[in-house]
Scaffold this active site. Structure first.
Site, short mmCIF file in Angstrom:
data_model
loop_
_atom_site.label_atom_id
_atom_site.label_comp_id
_atom_site.label_asym_id
_atom_site.label_seq_id
_atom_site.Cartn_x
_atom_site.Cartn_y
_atom_site.Cartn_z
N ASP A 120 0.55 -1.16 0.22
CA ASP A 120 -0.24 -0.01 0.12
C ASP A 120 0.78 1.50 0.11
OD1 ASP A 120 1.11 -0.68 2.23
OD2 ASP A 120 -1.21 -0.08 3.11
N ARG A 132 -4.55 4.68 6.73
CA ARG A 132 -5.09 4.08 5.21
C ARG A 132 -6.59 4.89 4.41
NH1 ARG A 132 -4.09 -1.26 3.57
NH2 ARG A 132 -5.35 -0.39 1.45
N TYR A 179 1.03 -3.30 11.12
CA TYR A 179 1.79 -4.79 11.71
C TYR A 179 2.87 -4.72 12.07
CZ TYR A 179 2.89 -3.26 6.18
OH TYR A 179 3.15 -3.41 5.06
N PRO A 227 8.11 -6.06 4.41
CA PRO A 227 7.16 -5.35 3.77
C PRO A 227 6.50 -3.93 4.55
CG PRO A 227 5.98 -6.89 4.45
CD PRO A 227 7.03 -6.95 5.30
#
Ligand code: FAD
Length: 681
Positions: A50, A280, A288, A366
């Site tokens: 993202d 987001r 995470y 990530p």
């Protein structure tokens, strides 16, 4: 079994994730015949990567869809660091800007991969007939190495198998608390076994899906992810380690009293692990989370048992780390779990005919928001090179720079990820004597320094045929730096513009169009269309010295034997199909017109008339301030010529009098167009 007649294409792309789509984007813009296939039946709709770094947004903008990502995404402006106080209670200890101010006209944003893939697909469709063929995967690849150096040959034949819809659909697990099916990323996670062989076997058994085709290609790109089939065919390996850290990812609409939930946060608890909070789009928040309690690694560093990892166990970990704050959710959008592995491919290309990019050649954690960005940047580096070779503009020697430039970058990325993961996943130090713990000062420092690396702006390519930069042994007796290209010496003079760094992308400031006074960022003029640019920063043309140097340069460029004319194909190709010549000056805009500049910078076309988009001025705009590009790039009053690659990286900086250097630079790898006779040869 049906088999259609063989097809001939310039490029086959295996995998339509971010790396494959970026490659298809170049192919579409440059007009080379391309086939792109993906074993999945659909694109991604939610979850996955993202974070879009500012360099990635600059690249998107150069293809014409940056604004879509910018508008739809959530913008991340501040990072809050939360650490345990002396009583072990988490408190906000610092705030830092998410993107270093001033490094780009964009800042880091977040938007899920599905939307990003959508923007690619729409743009590719709007300018070419390239379409992703889904539910299709290669089953065999044959290479004829004896044809590798023949530009006209199709040395690769690849057999493609069409799958049924069922085979092409990843299996999802029903996992949410209320029993509804939630999309998860486990089918692509490194905790899930690869299903490539399963799909191939399934297709073999399924008569309906069993159609095959043979494609003959000049080039193949394996952008088929971490389990890359193409990589396996070449026998190449990924080198590196798997680490002990297991992470869970939840995309939720949270219900929480944690005050910084709309900021990017790095939260280190005293003893329960760490959480990264990523706010987001659509009110979603990604967490995470490092899993520490129930989810243990198998013995000897083997893969974790993923059946033990569920959204509920991930949430419980978050609750422990973020206590005393409360966090739960009503909506779960997506989730996954993964074990961090840090690996780089041993080779990125086979004979400069088959290339690998993206997760196929580098995997890492990530949470620094790098994988998708770096994967796209791999093919942003490669696409124009292949297109230029296929179109007969450049010889094949430029393709070697893909591996030298991108493998080094991948190694830097793994080193960065290594440091960052350790600092992120480690337990905070209790005090200075606690050597096993992580110093929170060190963590902050790594964050601040890491931000420049992570932004993608710092990427710097070394000396090569495409970057006239001092290599290791190119200092001359008089101290001048020399880069050697195929026996030709091209001398850059970086001191003429210290802020235009060789090998890096050119920084951007606003300039005005001389003809209509419209402001634009320099980078907005550098569209990704495969063309090289020579930008002449002339300074003030009221200064007769500067004006006469510009005239001499203009005459040399206009001469029939200049590199411009030798390497640009005759009509119907446009005069700027291979090279775009731009001038930036700082004469007061109102005291000059384009006709005060040599004609090569305002070319005339019988059909279109004058070209008004080649001459720009560093002056005050009516509404958007003054970009001060000469001052910001520290350009010498002598002016300079800058060669920019089609990917905006700087190849050369030299004096305006240095036409010969420009010619030498291009002559080292460019090919004059083939003369077409009546017989068509
Ligand atoms: P992939 O995205 O894996 O695409 C490969 C494609 O190839 C797939 O569509 C697949 O179906 C297809 N394929 C595979 N094998 C075959 C075959 N044999 N034949 C035909 N097709 C095939 N990166 C970031 O930059 N920022 C982030 O914030 C971020 N967050 C992440 C969060 C999570 C939870 C995960 C799992 C990853 C994250 N990443 C992030 C990493 C990012 O998703 C990957 O690095 C990126 O998707 C790699 O792109 P790619 O095109 O190389 O490979």
């Amino acid at each position: 079994k049906q088999e259609s007649s063989p097809q001939y294409v310039d490029l086959v792309i295996v995998g339509a994730g971010p790396a494959g789509l970026m490659m298809a984007m170049w192919a579409a813009k440059c007009g080379i015949k391309t086939k792109i296939v993906d074993k999945r039946g659909t694109k991604i709709f939610n979850g996955q990567a993202d974070g879009l770094q500012c360099r990635t947004l600059e690249i998107f903008d150069s293809f014409g869809f940056g604004h879509r990502a910018w508008i739809e995404s959530n913008h991340m402006l501040e990072i809050c660091l939360w650490n345990p106080d002396k009583d072990g209670i988490i408190r906000r200890s610092d705030r830092i800007p998410d993107t270093i101010p001033g490094i780009s006209r964009f800042q880091q944003v977040v938007l899920h991969q599905g939307r990003i893939e959508r923007f690619f697909l729409d743009t590719i469709e709007s300018c070419s007939d390239i379409r992703v063929e889904r539910g299709v995967m290669p089953s065999k690849m044959e290479l004829d190495e004896s044809l590798f150096e023949d530009n006209e040959a199709y040395p690769i034949s690849i057999r493609l198998r069409h799958l049924s819809e069922d085979e092409a659909t990843p299996k999802q697990t029903a996992t949410s608390a209320n029993g509804t099916v939630v999309q998860d990323g486990l089918f692509r996670s490194n905790l899930a076994p690869d299903d490539t062989q399963e799909l191939l076997n399934g297709a073999k058994l399924n008569a309906k899906a069993n159609s095959e085709e043979i494609v003959h290609a000049k080039y193949v790109l394996g952008a088929d992810g971490a389990h890359s089939w193409v990589r396996e065919q070449l026998g190449f390996k990924l080198e590196g380690d798997s680490t002990d850290y297991i992470w869970g990812v939840l995309d939720i609409v949270p219900i929480t009293d944690f005050p910084d939930i709309r900021m990017r946060c790095a939260i280190h608890s005293a003893s329960e692990g760490s959480v990264m909070v990523i706010p987001r789009e659509n009110k979603l928040v990604r967490l995470y989370i490092q899993l520490t309690r129930t989810e243990k690694l198998g013995e000897g560093g083997s893969r974790a048992d993923r059946s033990k990892i569920t959204p509920e166990t991930i949430l419980q970990s978050a609750q422990r780390i973020m206590a005393p704050y409360k966090i739960t959710y009503r909506k779960l959008d997506w989730w996954t779990a993964y074990q961090i592995g840090q690996r780089v491919g041993t080779q990125f290309s086979f004979g400069e005919r088959v290339f690998l990019a993206g997760d196929a050649v580098h995997t890492h954690s990530p949470k620094a928001g790098q994988g998708m960005n770096v994967s796209m940047q791999d093919t942003f580096n490669l696409g124009w090179k292949i297109a230029n070779v296929v179109k007969g503009v450049s010889d094949r020697s430029i393709l070697k720079t893909y591996q030298s430039e991108r493998r080094k970058n991948a190694q830097d990325l793994i080193d960065f990820d290594h440091r960052f993961s350790r600092l992120f996943s480690g337990r905070p130090a209790k005090d200075v004597m606690d050597e096993e713990g992580i110093s929170m000062e060190e963590f902050k420092d790594a964050f601040v320094k890491g931000n420049l690396f992570a932004s993608g702006i710092a990427v710097e390519y070394g000396a090569s045929i495409l970057v006239a930069k001092p290599g290791s042994s190119t200092k001359q007796g008089d101290g001048t730096d020399v880069a050697v290209h195929s026996g030709l010496r091209v001398i850059s003079t970086p001191s003429l513009a210290p802020k235009i760094e060789l090998g890096k992308r050119i920084p951007s400031f606003k300039v005005l169009n001389q003809s209509d006074a419209r402001p634009s960022h320099l980078q907005e003029l550098l569209r990704s269309n495969g063309r090289w640019r020579v930008v002449t920063f002339v300074g003030d043309i009221r200064d007769s010295n500067q004006a006469s140097k510009l005239k001499v340069l203009g005459d040399k460029l206009a001469s029939p034997d200049s590199f411009l004319h030798r390497f640009t194909p005759p009509p119907p190709a446009r005069y700027d199909d291979v090279f775009e010549l731009l001038v930036v000056h700082n004469t007061p805009r109102r005291e000059t017109t384009i006709f005060d500049f040599p004609p090569v910078w305002h070319p005339y076309d019988e059909v279109d008339g004058w070209d008004y988009w080649k001459i720009f001025v560093d002056d005050e705009s009516y509404h958007e301030g003054h970009g001060e590009i000469f001052k910001n790039l520290e350009i010498s009053s002598q002016g300079c010529n800058v060669i920019l690659r089609p990917d905006q990286h700087v190849s050369y900086v030299g004096p305006m009098e240095g036409y010969e250097e420009l010619d030498k630079f291009f002559s080292a790898f460019m090919i004059p167009p083939r003369v077409t006779t009546k017989a068509g040869t």
